[in-house]
Write an enzyme that holds these catalytic residues in place. Structure first.
Site, PDB file in Angstrom:
ATOM      1  N   ALA A   1       0.835  -1.210   0.000  1.00 21.60           N
ATOM      2  CA  ALA A   1       0.000   0.000   0.000  1.00 21.60           C
ATOM      3  C   ALA A   1       0.870   1.261   0.000  1.00 21.60           C
ATOM      4  O   ALA A   1       0.597   2.227  -0.706  1.00 21.60           O
ATOM      5  CB  ALA A   1      -0.925  -0.001   1.206  1.00 21.60           C
TER       6      ALA A   1
ATOM      7  N   ASP B   1       2.208   1.640  -3.419  1.00 20.04           N
ATOM      8  CA  ASP B   1       1.168   2.190  -4.306  1.00 20.04           C
ATOM      9  C   ASP B   1       1.065   3.701  -4.173  1.00 20.04           C
ATOM     10  O   ASP B   1       0.901   4.418  -5.141  1.00 20.04           O
ATOM     11  CB  ASP B   1      -0.204   1.590  -3.953  1.00 20.04           C
ATOM     12  CG  ASP B   1      -0.404   0.227  -4.597  1.00 20.04           C
ATOM     13  OD1 ASP B   1       0.459  -0.173  -5.404  1.00 20.04           O
ATOM     14  OD2 ASP B   1      -1.419  -0.426  -4.284  1.00 20.04           O
TER      15      ASP B   1
ATOM     16  N   LYS C   1     -13.294  -6.313  -7.483  1.00 22.25           N
ATOM     17  CA  LYS C   1     -11.981  -6.500  -8.097  1.00 22.25           C
ATOM     18  C   LYS C   1     -11.375  -7.747  -7.458  1.00 22.25           C
ATOM     19  O   LYS C   1     -10.975  -7.753  -6.302  1.00 22.25           O
ATOM     20  CB  LYS C   1     -11.100  -5.276  -7.833  1.00 22.25           C
ATOM     21  CG  LYS C   1      -9.724  -5.386  -8.457  1.00 22.25           C
ATOM     22  CD  LYS C   1      -9.073  -4.020  -8.470  1.00 22.25           C
ATOM     23  CE  LYS C   1      -7.575  -4.020  -8.665  1.00 22.25           C
ATOM     24  NZ  LYS C   1      -6.900  -5.211  -9.060  1.00 22.25           N
TER      25      LYS C   1
ATOM     26  N   CYS D   1      -1.879 -32.703  29.720  1.00 25.58           N
ATOM     27  CA  CYS D   1      -1.429 -31.312  29.815  1.00 25.58           C
ATOM     28  C   CYS D   1      -2.652 -30.418  30.016  1.00 25.58           C
ATOM     29  O   CYS D   1      -3.638 -30.520  29.272  1.00 25.58           O
ATOM     30  CB  CYS D   1      -0.701 -30.928  28.522  1.00 25.58           C
ATOM     31  SG  CYS D   1      -0.468 -29.165  28.293  1.00 25.58           S
TER      32      CYS D   1
HETATM   33  S1  IVH Z   1     -11.490  -5.071 -15.779  1.00 22.69           S
HETATM   34  C1  IVH Z   1      -9.111  -2.880 -19.219  1.00 22.69           C
HETATM   35  N1  IVH Z   1     -12.662  -6.263 -13.814  1.00 22.69           N
HETATM   36  O1  IVH Z   1      -7.336  -6.079 -11.753  1.00 22.69           O
HETATM   37  C2  IVH Z   1      -9.165  -3.341 -17.826  1.00 22.69           C
HETATM   38  N2  IVH Z   1     -10.287  -6.246 -13.872  1.00 22.69           N
HETATM   39  O2  IVH Z   1      -5.640  -3.706 -11.349  1.00 22.69           O
HETATM   40  C3  IVH Z   1      -9.885  -4.596 -17.717  1.00 22.69           C
HETATM   41  N3  IVH Z   1      -9.218  -7.453 -12.017  1.00 22.69           N
HETATM   42  O3  IVH Z   1      -5.417  -6.365 -14.637  1.00 22.69           O
HETATM   43  C4  IVH Z   1      -9.877  -5.039 -16.324  1.00 22.69           C
HETATM   44  N4  IVH Z   1     -11.094  -8.080 -11.052  1.00 22.69           N
HETATM   45  O4  IVH Z   1      -6.446  -8.521 -13.695  1.00 22.69           O
HETATM   46  C5  IVH Z   1     -11.489  -5.925 -14.364  1.00 22.69           C
HETATM   47  N5  IVH Z   1     -13.834  -7.331 -12.124  1.00 22.69           N
HETATM   48  C6  IVH Z   1     -12.668  -6.993 -12.699  1.00 22.69           C
HETATM   49  C7  IVH Z   1     -11.429  -7.362 -12.136  1.00 22.69           C
HETATM   50  C8  IVH Z   1     -10.247  -6.960 -12.761  1.00 22.69           C
HETATM   51  C9  IVH Z   1      -9.776  -8.113 -11.001  1.00 22.69           C
HETATM   52  C10 IVH Z   1      -7.774  -7.322 -12.215  1.00 22.69           C
HETATM   53  C11 IVH Z   1      -7.323  -7.431 -13.638  1.00 22.69           C
HETATM   54  C12 IVH Z   1      -6.568  -6.147 -13.899  1.00 22.69           C
HETATM   55  C13 IVH Z   1      -6.255  -5.666 -12.535  1.00 22.69           C
HETATM   56  C14 IVH Z   1      -6.122  -4.166 -12.545  1.00 22.69           C
END
Ligand code: IVH
Length: 753
Positions: free
Chosen positions: A34, A37, A116, A435
């Site tokens: 983090a 980032d 995500k 024990c």
């Molecule tokens: S859309 C053009 N949807 O997160 C971008 N990505 O940090 C298309 N990821 O490289 C990505 N869940 O591997 C999308 N629901 C989701 C996702 C997702 C995980 C990952 C993906 C991407 C990374 C970006």
């Protein structure tokens, strides 16, 4: 001003380069992901604002790559883009404002919001509906060809559409998704590791990555990976106008899509929903590290275009970091019911993901040693989902010199018995079944919900009862009576009455529950179910275990001459001796179904030539052992290590005396007779597919109550496939291999109404 900015850019670049080097080359992590980032984003922002100061070698120009030397490379049909990050609502508002400037003034911006997933990106190509290729993201342009491995993942369709009536597959379709472990699958994997005495995997994501990058796809197939598909990279044609439609299309094709996605009418709706998501995070079946927000309209997304490697039309909203660094100030030692010793780190309190964390798991001493975690170290702590926070590793760069090694104690801190480390195990154990700490943990587990479920017997009550000597083991609970309880502090009449009533009720728990309650290593409710399916009473298990023990002892005696010789440098000989020393795990499973045991044994013994008479004697001893072990070893789902644990538990004197006392007290130790309402389906195997008039579980129970069996996949051994509404590919398979397909009504007719 310009000078200052230039300096700040250089400073951030240098710092990021430094941490990149430490992390990737030296394997040292000094700041958390983090924190990294944050720095990265600061630099990205400055560079965006002052492109004249961006350096050609800036860390922001580096595209991540997971390429490895073991796989063929494939070029992706379109760049596999990544996402820029937002950390709070203000970031999202800024993002939308920037986007608005690139779009017509009256543009309506709707968004698709979805979790995500914290896994690995995967790109899968289909031609005429058939899966042809799967590749990792790689560097965004080229990826590793992992087709064979991806094909082993059940949630990835090998042919689309999975369901014929859901339209036709385009000639070419390239989709993108994420591969991961569901939380329960990862926990199960670690339970298996543990049952085999192997170290636990730490992060689900890395383990998923390792599983996908196996050279041998059979290894990948053993791992329960799941794939979710969330985007179309190429080939869907012009029919689809939006992300939302694309998700529907993907779902129609039979892909596993994230059902939790939402279409939001504007950014305000997104912002309203985000806090809920953060709260729900722990309840989801998979790990997520934020939410992905995409402009719904494909036209708008196209118009917004791409900046660097990120599309402007999508952004990742990252949840607050769940990692932090803090100081490890001490180590406490716990002893579990099996005697396993676990070290826990005491930390200077640190706020992680909304919670103050002051202690964290160190897993085991082997892990502590291999990560070289020392007392006094600054350590990185991770808190993820509902698991206990754990120490990822030390910040080696922050060492001041006074740190000291963390070693396992020589004796149990509770009963002072010398600790032991069984051969090949990573854990240390207190071997004393009496024990105080082990007894306390055993009892806590024994009375807990899901086990004997004795209400009113919390840890304090147990501790009080042990303290005054009223109970020494779990069986003593059933001999408690009112008088001495009433004499205890805080035990009023009503309380004692309730406690005794729930103890009485516990005597009638099912055999399966009683077995689960014993806390045998590796025997949770699933394994207990397997055992009670095959053994109708505790006595049956005790007898089986003692037969195995006797046969093992006699095998050991017979094998003695082969083991007695000088220790050997010859690999083949030491390997053979190891097998002979552990026949239950090394020989029985191998030869369980052997029809030519004598020949195979003779081949095995080649490194240590023996007379024909001796071979015959050894064969005899082994076949006795196999016969004794068969009732347990042939149960599907019971591995050899588990069988060994079960035998060790049931042949232990202390455990036998506990069981004898429980039996005397009237605790149920038998399986209920299975009530069959009929036997019309005896010997027949059914596969159910499609929607039935009642939940499928009910149909399964109906089949079983009439003597039949239900399995998950169609094979030549299947008697009938029962197809409900919208059946899946199982019907195709059945037709192909000529297994009869019947309806629910026809099934009911077979039973006779
Ligand atoms: S859309 C053009 N949807 O997160 C971008 N990505 O940090 C298309 N990821 O490289 C990505 N869940 O591997 C999308 N629901 C989701 C996702 C997702 C995980 C990952 C993906 C991407 C990374 C970006």
């Amino acid at each position: 001003m310009s000078q200052e900015i230039q300096e700040r850019v250089a400073e951030l670049s240098a710092e990021l380069h430094h941490h990149n080097y430490l992390y990737h080359v030296r394997n040292e992590q000094v700041i958390t992901d983090a924190e990294y980032d944050r720095l990265f984003r600061d630099l990205q922002e400055l560079e965006a604002q002052y492109p004249e100061h961006a350096q050609a070698d800036s860390p922001t120009q580096r595209v991540g790559s997971d390429l490895s030397g073991d796989f063929a490379k494939v070029r992706h049909p379109a760049p596999i883009l990544s996402l820029s990050n937002a950390f709070d609502e203000a970031d999202l508002v800024n993002w939308e404002e920037r986007n608005r400037r690139l779009l017509p003034a009256d543009a309506q911006l709707q968004y698709v919001l979805q979790p995500k997933l914290d896994g690995l990106a995967i790109v899968i190509s289909y031609e005429d509906g058939v899966l042809r290729r799967a590749a990792t993201r790689g560097n965004g342009e080229f990826g590793d060809d992992v087709t064979a491995n991806v094909k082993t993942i059940r949630s990835v369709p090998l042919r689309i559409p999975v369901d014929h009536d859901r339209g036709a597959a385009p000639e070419r379709l390239v989709v993108r998704g994420e591969i991961l472990f569901h939380k329960d699958a990862f926990l199960e994997l670690n339970r298996e590791q543990e049952a085999q005495g192997l170290p636990a995997y730490v992060t689900a994501r890395n383990t998923a990555s390792g599983s996908l990058k196996q050279k041998d796809s059979r290894e990948t197939a053993k791992r329960k990976l799941t794939a979710y598909i969330y985007a179309i990279v190429d080939g869907a044609g012009d029919d689809l106008q939006s992300e939302w439609e694309a998700l529907q299309f993907l779902s129609d094709m039979g892909f596993n899509v994230i059902t939790e996605a939402a279409l939001c009418v504007d950014l305000a709706e997104v912002a309203r929903r985000l806090p809920d998501w953060e709260k729900r995070r722990d309840d989801l079946p998979f790990e997520i590290d934020g939410m992905v927000l995409k402009v719904d309209s494909f036209d708008q997304a196209r118009e917004l275009g791409v900046v660097g490697k990120d599309p402007r039309g999508a952004i990742a909203y990252k949840f607050p970091a769940e990692e932090a660094t803090t100081k490890l100030v001490g180590v406490t030692i716990g002893v579990g019911r099996t005697g396993k010793v676990t070290p826990t780190a005491q930390l200077e309190p640190v706020f992680i993901g909304g919670v103050t964390v002051s202690n964290a798991s160190l897993h085991n001493y082997e892990q502590v040693a291999s990560l070289d975690i020392r007392q006094g170290d600054r350590v990185i702590v991770k808190r993820s989902g509902d698991v206990i926070p754990y120490v990822i590793g030390p910040v080696v760069g922050a060492r001041a010199g006074g740190e000291s090694a963390i070693l396992p104690p020589e004796t149990c801190p509770f009963c002072e018995t010398a600790l032991i480390q069984p051969a090949g195990a990573v854990d240390w154990f207190c071997p004393n079944p009496k024990c105080s700490e082990r007894v306390m943990r055993t009892l806590e587990f024994f009375v807990s919900r899901g086990a004997m479920d004795i209400e009113g017997m919390g840890p304090q009550t147990i501790a009080a009862l042990i303290e005054v000597g009223l109970i020494e083991d779990e069986a003593d609970i059933f001999f408690l009576n009112a008088e001495p309880l009433l004499a205890l502090e805080g035990f009023a009449e009503k309380k004692v009455e309730n406690l005794l009533a729930s103890i009485e009720a516990a005597k009638t728990r099912s055999f399966e529950q009683v077995l689960t309650s014993l806390g045998i290593d590796g025997v949770g409710s699933t394994v207990a179910g397997l055992l009670t399916d095959n053994f109708s009473s505790m006595q049956g298990l005790l007898d089986a275990a003692s037969k195995i023990q006797l046969a093992s002892e006699s095998f050991a005696q017979t094998a003695e001459p082969l083991l007695a010789g000088e220790p050997s440098d010859d690999d083949a000989i030491s390997k053979l001796r190891f097998r002979l020393r552990h026949p239950l795990t090394e020989l029985v499973p191998r030869y369980l179904d052997a029809t030519d045991l004598g020949d195979r044994l003779a081949r095995l013994l080649k490194p240590l030539p023996s007379s024909a008479d001796y071979l015959a004697a050894l064969e005899d001893a082994l076949s006795h052992l196999i016969a004794a072990a068969r009732p347990l070893q042939s149960i599907e789902g019971l591995g050899p290590v588990l069988v060994e644990n079960i035998v060790a538990w049931f042949t232990d004197d202390h455990n036998q005396s506990v069981l004898a006392k429980m039996l005397e007290a009237g605790v149920n130790m038998r399986a209920e007779e299975k009530v069959l309402s009929g036997s019309e389906l005896a010997g027949q195997t059914f596969v159910l597919t499609g929607a039935m008039s009642v939940p499928r579980g009910e149909i399964k129970a109906l089949v079983e109550a009439n003597g039949g069996k239900v399995t998950g996949s169609v094979s030549k051994k299947t008697s009938y496939v029962v197809a409900g509404d919208a059946p899946g590919s199982k019907v195709d398979k059945a037709l192909k291999i000529k297994v009869p397909v019947i309806s629910e009504e026809e099934l009911r007719a077979l039973i006779g109404g």
